[in-house]
Enzyme design. Structure first.
Site, short mmCIF file in Angstrom:
data_model
loop_
_atom_site.label_atom_id
_atom_site.label_comp_id
_atom_site.label_asym_id
_atom_site.label_seq_id
_atom_site.Cartn_x
_atom_site.Cartn_y
_atom_site.Cartn_z
N ASP A 92 0.82 -1.20 0.00
CA ASP A 92 0.00 0.00 0.00
C ASP A 92 0.87 1.27 0.00
OD1 ASP A 92 -2.23 1.57 0.09
OD2 ASP A 92 -2.99 0.79 1.98
N ASP A 93 0.48 2.24 -0.82
CA ASP A 93 1.11 3.57 -0.83
C ASP A 93 2.60 3.54 -1.15
OD1 ASP A 93 -1.39 4.42 -0.03
OD2 ASP A 93 -0.70 5.59 1.67
N CYS A 131 -6.83 4.13 -2.78
CA CYS A 131 -6.85 2.68 -2.56
C CYS A 131 -8.02 1.94 -3.21
CB CYS A 131 -6.87 2.40 -1.06
SG CYS A 131 -5.48 3.09 -0.14
N HIS A 185 -9.70 -2.84 -0.67
CA HIS A 185 -9.71 -1.79 0.35
C HIS A 185 -10.15 -2.42 1.67
CE1 HIS A 185 -9.71 2.20 1.84
NE2 HIS A 185 -11.01 2.31 2.00
N HIS A 387 -0.80 2.78 -5.80
CA HIS A 387 -0.57 4.13 -6.31
C HIS A 387 0.72 4.65 -5.71
CE1 HIS A 387 -2.14 4.94 -2.34
NE2 HIS A 387 -3.29 4.39 -2.69
#
Length: 636
Positions: A92-93, A131, A185, A387
């Site tokens: 994530d991220d 997300c 998510h 992302h």
């Protein structure tokens, strides 16, 4: 014999109304096309119903047309041939702040060794830089406009109930699909995707020091009365507890994933094992030893970023994600005169890099287990992020834009016998491409409904191009008006067209020349040759035509407050826990009611209300609405 069903049963609200359509345990085919083993929608039950035409238009054709076009293989591979396993790693991220991507400050030896086994895509992009819609698009293989998911609150099953996700597709070919961590998510894990119920994480001690709750209460007390954080302020944005890896959630989940890898690896069936890491998503919490590996004084803190001139005010995110945390509740917006101080920026960057190294270590444990079990030679490994992330660029922090810094992601694909192992690709890849790519690598049919392209030709020869461009988009609500920005990234340019969400009218354009400046600091939309603007516009419109968009998904409750009251009851006669979600008029899931086997619940509802029922083992997915007289829905 266990009964499985996808059931649509709504009365009183025409936009999503149907009657009970049971499912049974027979060869899963729909109009002669396989659907999902043991689960079908029987459209014969619609005959003679006055709402049939409307249902067909708004539900069946809109959500199943892609499935009906698919060409399914009756056998997977030639007799005696084993499909490769898939290890599906999401982080994530994670921006490309990785050593193998050229970041000298990153300490990522395990991601680097994965890159040596596979192909590193240097120009891969997500479809939406936040997300939920990014993951929903990847996992369904559908562009956001086709799927109808652009924001955090909407579950893709309300937008397209019969979507066939990537692990669902693999299961049709005999794979066992198991999930850990954050793949979808967080609030929307989608049990239908997996062969087994998602196991709960172990209960872990808070990583925050004593006194944190008192600190939060003191800050909340000082906030204005109408501040949404009065009841929703989180702990500190960073923490460095002196604990073992497995005392934090990502390490604990890695333990569980390794257990499953060993178990599944000893089975005759191939596996699709998904491991989704939460860090480096905020809060940036990693064991102290990973902080100690980085010297904050040497990190490239960005404190002089600026908003690109001549861009619409809704193009850039406002860094609000950081204001959820008690130590950052007053964090400045990118266009504020107040700047993030060097010491604070350096600390936050230190936290981010420490989390990346922590996750890298967990990925190393997964790769080690793969080697130890003798599975590496027959396992596809893919690593991706949903992302990118700003660490001061544009004077902003966070994601949520159409700019390169937020859409560009790390993507590494390793596969048995890959002739290009260790090479780097400049292909303009999209997360959408993973669905068909993994299908082709595994020897499965590629379904017709996917919007992406297989990257296998590029994996065989990195000089071969598959995509002429990559596309991203972002929804923005600014000063009471809704916008959708569409970005096309070509070999040389990034072009963004902003439109009114409800009409499709063009409101602004942005153009950046990546031949001369990757920072996207100069908007050339007003000065570039018209021929270039026209060409990029035509390329964008080919895949993203201007049209009216509707945020509310097909599955939603009637917003009329004068609807008649009608109770609806649910009785769980299945052998698993079921979850009952009320769906709001905006199509969002309300607070869930969990029913253990044998439990029942009666809900005081209204005609036109909608309730989604899912079992934790994925065998039940039903949609119901109250009727008169009141009735009990038996779940089995």
């Amino acid at each position: 014999m266990q009964r499985r069903s996808i059931l649509v049963a709504c009365v009183g609200w025409p936009i999503f109304a149907a009657i009970g359509c049971g499912g049974d345990e027979r060869p899963a085919r729909l109009h002669g096309v396989p659907v999902r083993s043991g689960r079908i929608i029987d459209t014969n039950c619609l005959k003679g119903n006055p709402l049939t035409n409307l249902l067909t238009r708004f539900f069946v054709f809109s959500t199943l047309s892609a499935v009906l076009r698919c060409s399914f293989a009756t056998t997977c591979l030639a007799a005696g041939t084993q499909h490769p396993n898939v290890l599906f790693i999401a982080v994530d991220d994670l921006r490309p702040s990785i050593r193998c991507y050229g970041d000298p400050h990153a300490i990522t030896p395990n991601i680097d060794r994965l890159a040596e086994r596979g192909v590193r895509f240097d120009r891969a992009h997500c479809q939406v830089a936040v997300c939920n819609p990014s993951r929903a698009s990847l996992m369904t293989g559908l562009r956001p406009d086709k799927l109808g998911v652009w924001t955090l609150p909407i579950h893709f099953r309300e937008a397209m109930p019969a979507a066939v996700t990537l692990p669902q597709w693999f299961r049709r070919f005999g794979y066992t699909a198991v999930s850990h961590g954050k793949i979808y998510h967080n609030p929307t894990p989608d049990p239908q995707s997996w062969s087994e119920a998602i196991r709960a994480s172990p209960r872990l001690k808070s990583a925050y020091p004593e006194g944190t709750q008192q600190r939060i209460r003191e800050v909340q007390k000082a906030l204005p009365q109408n501040d949404w954080r009065k009841n929703n302020l989180r702990g500190p944005s960073t923490a460095a507890p002196d604990v073992d890896d497995s005392k934090l959630v990502d390490g604990a989940r890695t333990d569980m994933a390794i257990e499953d890898l060993r178990r599944l690896g000893s089975s005759d069936a191939p596996f699709f094992l998904a491991m989704g890491y939460i860090r480096p998503h905020l809060a940036w919490i990693a064991p102290k030893k990973y902080w100690d590996l980085h010297d904050p004084a040497t990190l490239p803190a960005v404190t002089n970023g600026s908003v690109t001139a001549n861009t619409p005010p809704y193009a850039l995110s406002n860094s609000y994600e950081l204001t959820h945390y008690v130590d950052l509740f007053d964090f400045p917006k990118p266009w504020d005169e107040q700047r993030v101080a060097d010491e604070r920026a350096r600390h936050l960057m230190h936290a981010y890099y420490a989390c990346v190294t922590y996750i890298d270590s967990q990925i190393g444990r997964l790769l080690d287990a793969l080697d130890e079990e003798g599975l590496a030679e027959n396992t596809i490994v893919v690593l991706w992020s949903d992302h990118g992330w700003k660490l001061g660029e544009f004077n902003g922090w966070g994601k949520m834009t159409n700019y390169e810094i937020d859409t560009r992601i790390p993507l590494i694909i390793s596969a048995p016998g890959l002739p290009t192992a260790g090479q780097q690709s400049d292909e303009l890849a999209e997360l959408l491409d993973l669905y068909p790519t993994l299908c082709e690598l595994a020897g499965l049919d590629i379904p017709d409904f996917v919007d992406g392209n297989s990257l296998v030709p590029n994996l065989k020869d990195v000089s071969v191009h598959v995509n002429a461009a990559a596309f991203s988009q972002y929804y923005r609500n600014f000063e009471g008006r809704e916008y959708m920005g569409y970005a096309i990234r070509t070999d040389k340019h990034r072009f963004v067209e902003w439109r009114d969400f409800s009409t499709g009218e063009v409101t602004a354009r942005e153009l950046f020349d990546h031949q001369s400046d990757h920072s996207e600091s100069v908007n050339l939309a007003d000065s570039a040759p018209q021929e270039l603007i026209d060409r990029l516009t035509a390329e964008l419109l080919e895949s993203h035509p201007r049209k009216v968009l509707t945020m509310t998904p097909p599955v939603h409750s009637n917003p009329n407050q004068l609807r008649l009251r009608a109770d609806i009851s649910f009785l769980n006669k299945s052998e698993t826990t079921v979850m009952v979600f009320p769906i709001t008029p905006k199509g969002r899931r309300g607070r869930v009611k969990n029913l253990s086997p044998g439990e029942s619940v009666t809900i005081k509802a209204r005609i036109g209300g909608v309730y989604v029922v899912e079992s934790k083992d994925g065998t039940i997915h039903q949609i119901h609405s109250p009727s008169m007289p009141s009735r009990t829905i038996v779940l089995e």
